[in-house]
Each structure stands twice: as C-alpha cells, then as structure tokens.
Design an enzyme around this catalytic site. Structure first.
Site, PDB file in Angstrom:
ATOM      1  N   GLY A  41      40.616  43.656  36.358  1.00 31.57           N
ATOM      2  CA  GLY A  41      41.945  43.136  36.647  1.00 31.57           C
ATOM      3  C   GLY A  41      42.296  42.069  35.628  1.00 31.57           C
ATOM      4  O   GLY A  41      41.879  40.927  35.733  1.00 31.57           O
ATOM      5  N   ILE A  42      43.045  42.462  34.612  1.00 31.77           N
ATOM      6  CA  ILE A  42      43.365  41.551  33.506  1.00 31.77           C
ATOM      7  C   ILE A  42      44.664  40.800  33.772  1.00 31.77           C
ATOM      8  O   ILE A  42      44.876  39.730  33.230  1.00 31.77           O
ATOM      9  CB  ILE A  42      43.411  42.338  32.174  1.00 31.77           C
ATOM     10  CG1 ILE A  42      42.036  42.968  31.901  1.00 31.77           C
ATOM     11  CG2 ILE A  42      43.847  41.448  31.021  1.00 31.77           C
ATOM     12  CD1 ILE A  42      42.004  43.912  30.715  1.00 31.77           C
ATOM     13  N   GLY A  55      55.431  36.298  39.267  1.00 30.86           N
ATOM     14  CA  GLY A  55      55.609  35.440  40.422  1.00 30.86           C
ATOM     15  C   GLY A  55      54.363  34.667  40.832  1.00 30.86           C
ATOM     16  O   GLY A  55      54.427  33.796  41.688  1.00 30.86           O
ATOM     17  N   TYR A  56      53.200  34.997  40.238  1.00 30.18           N
ATOM     18  CA  TYR A  56      51.948  34.319  40.584  1.00 30.18           C
ATOM     19  C   TYR A  56      51.409  33.484  39.432  1.00 30.18           C
ATOM     20  O   TYR A  56      50.707  32.505  39.650  1.00 30.18           O
ATOM     21  CB  TYR A  56      50.875  35.336  41.003  1.00 30.18           C
ATOM     22  CG  TYR A  56      51.215  36.042  42.276  1.00 30.18           C
ATOM     23  CD1 TYR A  56      50.976  35.448  43.515  1.00 30.18           C
ATOM     24  CD2 TYR A  56      51.804  37.303  42.254  1.00 30.18           C
ATOM     25  CE1 TYR A  56      51.300  36.087  44.688  1.00 30.18           C
ATOM     26  CE2 TYR A  56      52.135  37.954  43.433  1.00 30.18           C
ATOM     27  CZ  TYR A  56      51.877  37.350  44.639  1.00 30.18           C
ATOM     28  OH  TYR A  56      52.208  37.990  45.799  1.00 30.18           O
ATOM     29  N   SER A  66      42.920  34.633  32.158  1.00 33.33           N
ATOM     30  CA  SER A  66      41.594  34.200  32.607  1.00 33.33           C
ATOM     31  C   SER A  66      40.505  34.645  31.635  1.00 33.33           C
ATOM     32  O   SER A  66      39.499  33.951  31.478  1.00 33.33           O
ATOM     33  CB  SER A  66      41.300  34.678  34.028  1.00 33.33           C
ATOM     34  OG  SER A  66      41.324  36.078  34.112  1.00 33.33           O
ATOM     35  N   ASP A 123      38.860  40.994  40.189  1.00 30.69           N
ATOM     36  CA  ASP A 123      40.169  40.412  40.493  1.00 30.69           C
ATOM     37  C   ASP A 123      41.218  41.503  40.298  1.00 30.69           C
ATOM     38  O   ASP A 123      42.318  41.266  39.846  1.00 30.69           O
ATOM     39  CB  ASP A 123      40.441  39.199  39.586  1.00 30.69           C
ATOM     40  CG  ASP A 123      41.694  38.423  39.986  1.00 30.69           C
ATOM     41  OD1 ASP A 123      42.179  38.612  41.118  1.00 30.69           O
ATOM     42  OD2 ASP A 123      42.191  37.642  39.156  1.00 30.69           O
ATOM     43  N   HIS A 126      43.468  44.252  45.329  1.00 25.16           N
ATOM     44  CA  HIS A 126      42.930  43.429  46.404  1.00 25.16           C
ATOM     45  C   HIS A 126      42.974  44.175  47.744  1.00 25.16           C
ATOM     46  O   HIS A 126      43.519  43.685  48.728  1.00 25.16           O
ATOM     47  CB  HIS A 126      43.698  42.107  46.478  1.00 25.16           C
ATOM     48  CG  HIS A 126      43.696  41.379  45.176  1.00 25.16           C
ATOM     49  ND1 HIS A 126      42.537  40.961  44.545  1.00 25.16           N
ATOM     50  CD2 HIS A 126      44.697  41.010  44.351  1.00 25.16           C
ATOM     51  CE1 HIS A 126      42.831  40.353  43.413  1.00 25.16           C
ATOM     52  NE2 HIS A 126      44.144  40.387  43.273  1.00 25.16           N
ATOM     53  N   GLU A 151      37.293  38.306  44.290  1.00 27.62           N
ATOM     54  CA  GLU A 151      38.356  37.398  44.713  1.00 27.62           C
ATOM     55  C   GLU A 151      39.243  38.100  45.742  1.00 27.62           C
ATOM     56  O   GLU A 151      39.380  39.314  45.726  1.00 27.62           O
ATOM     57  CB  GLU A 151      39.224  36.979  43.520  1.00 27.62           C
ATOM     58  CG  GLU A 151      38.496  36.133  42.512  1.00 27.62           C
ATOM     59  CD  GLU A 151      39.399  35.656  41.385  1.00 27.62           C
ATOM     60  OE1 GLU A 151      40.631  35.855  41.455  1.00 27.62           O
ATOM     61  OE2 GLU A 151      38.857  35.086  40.422  1.00 27.62           O
ATOM     62  N   ASP A 152      39.864  37.299  46.578  1.00 24.32           N
ATOM     63  CA  ASP A 152      40.845  37.786  47.554  1.00 24.32           C
ATOM     64  C   ASP A 152      40.256  38.811  48.516  1.00 24.32           C
ATOM     65  O   ASP A 152      40.842  39.859  48.779  1.00 24.32           O
ATOM     66  CB  ASP A 152      42.086  38.357  46.851  1.00 24.32           C
ATOM     67  CG  ASP A 152      42.737  37.335  45.949  1.00 24.32           C
ATOM     68  OD1 ASP A 152      42.829  36.162  46.353  1.00 24.32           O
ATOM     69  OD2 ASP A 152      43.154  37.696  44.838  1.00 24.32           O
TER      70      ASP A 152
END
Length: 192
Positions: A41-42, A55-56, A66, A123, A126, A151-152
């Site tokens: 998940g890039i 939006g995040y 990251s 990541d 999710h 994550e999540d």
C-alpha cells in the site's frame, strides 16, 4: 529527524493515526542496520480508488510518502513498495516499487522473487480478508527476528474467530503477535 518529523515531512498519515510511537518503539534498534523493508500500500492519489490518500494525506503528499520516510529513518535500508495503482510507481535512491495485488501470491512472487524482509508493513486494503490473505502470502518472507505489521486492524473482538484462527495458524510456533486495539495496530515477530 525523528520518525514523526519524517512522516509529516512526506505527508504520511501515520503520525496522525498514532502509529509512529509504536513503530519507533519496535524498530528503533534497527535504524543503523542495512534492513530490507516492504510496505504494501503505497498510497494512491486517485479519487475513489480503494485506500486512496485523498482526504487523508497531509499537504504536499505524493504517493510513497511513507516509503521516503522509511528510507530516511533507515539510512542503510532498502525500501520496497507494492501497490495495485499505477500512480504509485516510482524509483528513487534505495526505493523500488512494484505493481502487484498482495492477495495474489503469484503476483507477489513474480515481482519480489526470493527476497526476504526484516520488516513488512501491510497498509494496503483495510479489510479483514485481504489483510489475512496478504499475511498468508508474505509471512514466510519475514526473516528470523523480523516484524510483520498490519495497520488499521478491525477491533480484535469484532474480527471473526475464523480470521483470528487463520492468523494464529499462519504464525504457528514461529512467531508471536501483539495487538494494540486502541490504535488498531497488529505487530507479529518471527522468532530468531
């Protein structure tokens, strides 16, 4: 720079989500070693795409924020990213990215070859099923003493028993895990 500063510098949401203190706690001893890190998940910026960062992300974000933070945090590390969206693909110093669906072992094997990793971070999508399938496909690539992080994660009490059983089966006697329900963060370590 500390990890919070690096994640914020590159526009990642990992600080805002509260993950950075846990990452630093578990990974700080690896900072000066030549680790291999894979992040699934890039961070696409395609509106409406699954797990889009629209939006995040913080201002100034570009896909791979990251990954760039990990590269700077681990100055001797090699960083690899996997995603399904074309806009996430780039090559920079000590960073490689690949197009692949993490729920497909065949696609992962095609792009990763025989690579092993000291740290794998999921990541990506999710969703419980995708996270478990990704772990099934990648756990064998964690080096002894290495870490697998999701994550999540859905609150543990809400994860169907079948998924919990599958995670325990994947780890077998070869690993153990810690789940922080407050931050929805699972970390598994392969026994050295």
């Amino acid at each position: 720079m500390d990890l919070d500063e690096l994640m914020n510098k590159y526009g990642s949401d990992k600080t805002r989500n509260g993950y950075v203190p846990m990452y630093h706690s578990f990974l700080k001893h690896l900072r000066s070693t030549p680790i291999q890190l894979l992040e699934v998940g890039i961070g696409t910026m395609i509106p409406g795409a699954p797990s889009s960062m629209v939006g995040y992300s913080l201002p100034g974000y570009a896909p791979g924020g990251s990954l760039r933070a990990w590269r700077d945090y681990f100055p001797q590390g090699e960083i690899v990213g996997v995603d399904i969206q074309q806009d996430t693909q780039f090559v920079e110093e000590r960073i490689q990215t690949f197009l692949a669906d993490s729920s497909s072992k065949e696609q992962l094997d095609n792009v990763l070859g025989t690579r092993m990793f000291d740290v794998i971070i999921d990541d990506g999508l999710h969703y419980d099923e995708t996270q478990v399938k990704t772990m099934e496909n990648l756990w064998s690539r964690v080096r002894p003493g290495g870490y697998y992080i999701i994550e999540d994660v859905t609150e543990w009490s809400r994860i169907p028993t079948s998924y919990r059983d599958r995670i325990e089966t994947i780890l077998g006697n070869d690993g153990f895990f810690f789940l922080s329900e407050k931050k929805n963060f699972l970390i598994a370590s392969r026994k050295a």
